[in-house]
Design an enzyme around this catalytic site. Structure first.
Site, PDB file in Angstrom:
ATOM      1  N   ASP A  23      41.125  34.811  43.355  1.00 42.59           N
ATOM      2  CA  ASP A  23      41.841  35.620  44.347  1.00 42.59           C
ATOM      3  C   ASP A  23      42.972  34.784  44.928  1.00 42.59           C
ATOM      4  OD1 ASP A  23      42.529  37.205  46.765  1.00 42.59           O
ATOM      5  OD2 ASP A  23      40.664  38.262  46.339  1.00 42.59           O
ATOM      6  N   TYR A  45      53.137  50.757  40.425  1.00 40.97           N
ATOM      7  CA  TYR A  45      51.675  50.745  40.507  1.00 40.97           C
ATOM      8  C   TYR A  45      51.065  51.713  39.502  1.00 40.97           C
ATOM      9  CZ  TYR A  45      47.013  50.858  42.606  1.00 40.97           C
ATOM     10  OH  TYR A  45      45.650  50.791  42.814  1.00 40.97           O
ATOM     11  N   LYS A  47      48.884  50.686  36.265  1.00 39.38           N
ATOM     12  CA  LYS A  47      47.492  51.138  36.212  1.00 39.38           C
ATOM     13  C   LYS A  47      47.228  51.946  34.946  1.00 39.38           C
ATOM     14  CE  LYS A  47      45.496  49.318  39.776  1.00 39.38           C
ATOM     15  NZ  LYS A  47      44.309  48.439  39.642  1.00 39.38           N
ATOM     16  N   PRO A  61      39.014  54.602  41.260  1.00 38.18           N
ATOM     17  CA  PRO A  61      38.656  55.053  42.607  1.00 38.18           C
ATOM     18  C   PRO A  61      39.652  56.098  43.115  1.00 38.18           C
ATOM     19  CG  PRO A  61      38.922  52.650  42.476  1.00 38.18           C
ATOM     20  CD  PRO A  61      39.524  53.234  41.252  1.00 38.18           C
ATOM     21  N   CYS A 106      43.830  31.623  43.182  1.00 40.40           N
ATOM     22  CA  CYS A 106      44.496  31.736  41.886  1.00 40.40           C
ATOM     23  C   CYS A 106      45.594  32.784  41.960  1.00 40.40           C
ATOM     24  CB  CYS A 106      43.460  32.113  40.813  1.00 40.40           C
ATOM     25  SG  CYS A 106      44.131  32.282  39.150  1.00 40.40           S
TER      26      CYS A 106
END
Length: 247
Positions: A38, A154, A158, A184, A61
């Protein structure tokens, strides 16, 4: 389902908080050791996992940096000798109107949302192939089915992540490595609650068949199934976990 996680090693990106943290703790409760990458400090999550009796470590990271990813992967294999479950959860998702979007920023979306998943798969699938077992889970998004203004990069990345998932499923179908995507709906986290207006959560809730606002805990069951032995014959799929939203 719980027993099938015992003794496994899970690698999760973006697990310093919110959804990734919920996944990390659920896997630890079900017997997994956990490694976290993270951009933020995840040491508190590591401490919680250790109180559950599982091994864990985290590394700050930058997932847009291929060299940093290689160092993290090497450290995972040094500590745990393998990765059984890879969850690509980290995401770069600022809302940027198309007219203000630069190629440099678009490439950062690509690097974090797609390329990091590709690189981690390169590092960990050889071991999964040797052991004839692996689970790769890409966290996608319901925005791929209903894009909104400001989400060009985005949504594009995705969708690319879903494509990568299906391609990997084809590559590794006979190696015991199952690759799926989990999408989600609008999930309320501290970050999303800070960046998005309350009326958006209300509007989305009223479009769902389950009329409550989605929270990280609502995705844990689907994640546990898709990373378990029980998943057995499910691969190359993109599964919505969004309360049955009706666009």
């Amino acid at each position: 389902m719980a027993n099938s996680h015992t003794g496994r090693v899970a690698v999760i990106t973006g697990a310093a908080g919110a959804l990734g943290k919920a996944f990390a703790l659920a896997l630890a409760k079900n017997g997994c050791d956990v490694a976290i990458a993270d951009i933020n400090d995840a040491s508190s999550v590591v401490a919680e996992i250790q109180t559950l009796g599982q091994k864990a470590f985290s590394e700050i990271c930058d997932l847009s940096d291929a060299r940093a990813i290689a160092v993290f992967a090497d450290n995972v294999l040094s500590r745990f000798e393998r990765c059984d479950i890879l969850i690509n959860n980290a995401a770069f998702m600022p809302v940027i109107p198309f007219a203000e979007l630069t190629l440099e920023t678009f490439r950062k979306f690509e690097a974090i949302n797609v390329e990091a998943a590709f690189l981690l798969a390169q590092h960990f699938t050889p071991g999964m192939q040797e052991r004839k077992y692996g689970r790769i889970l890409q966290i996608a998004s319901s925005t791929t089915g209903s894009p909104m203004p400001g989400f060009t990069s985005y949504v594009t990345t995705k969708m690319a992540g879903i494509g990568l998932t299906r391609a990997l499923a084809a590559e590794f179908g006979n190696d015991g490595i199952l690759c799926n995507a989990l999408s989600p709906g609008l999930t309320k986290t501290p970050e999303s609650a800070k960046n998005l207006p309350p009326e958006l959560f209300d509007a989305v809730r009223h479009q769902q068949l389950i009329n409550t606002t989605e929270e990280p805990k609502d995705l844990v069951g689907a994640m546990l199934f898709l990373t378990s032995e029980a998943c057995g014959f499910v691969t190359g799929q993109s599964i919505n976990c969004d309360g049955g939203i009706q666009f």
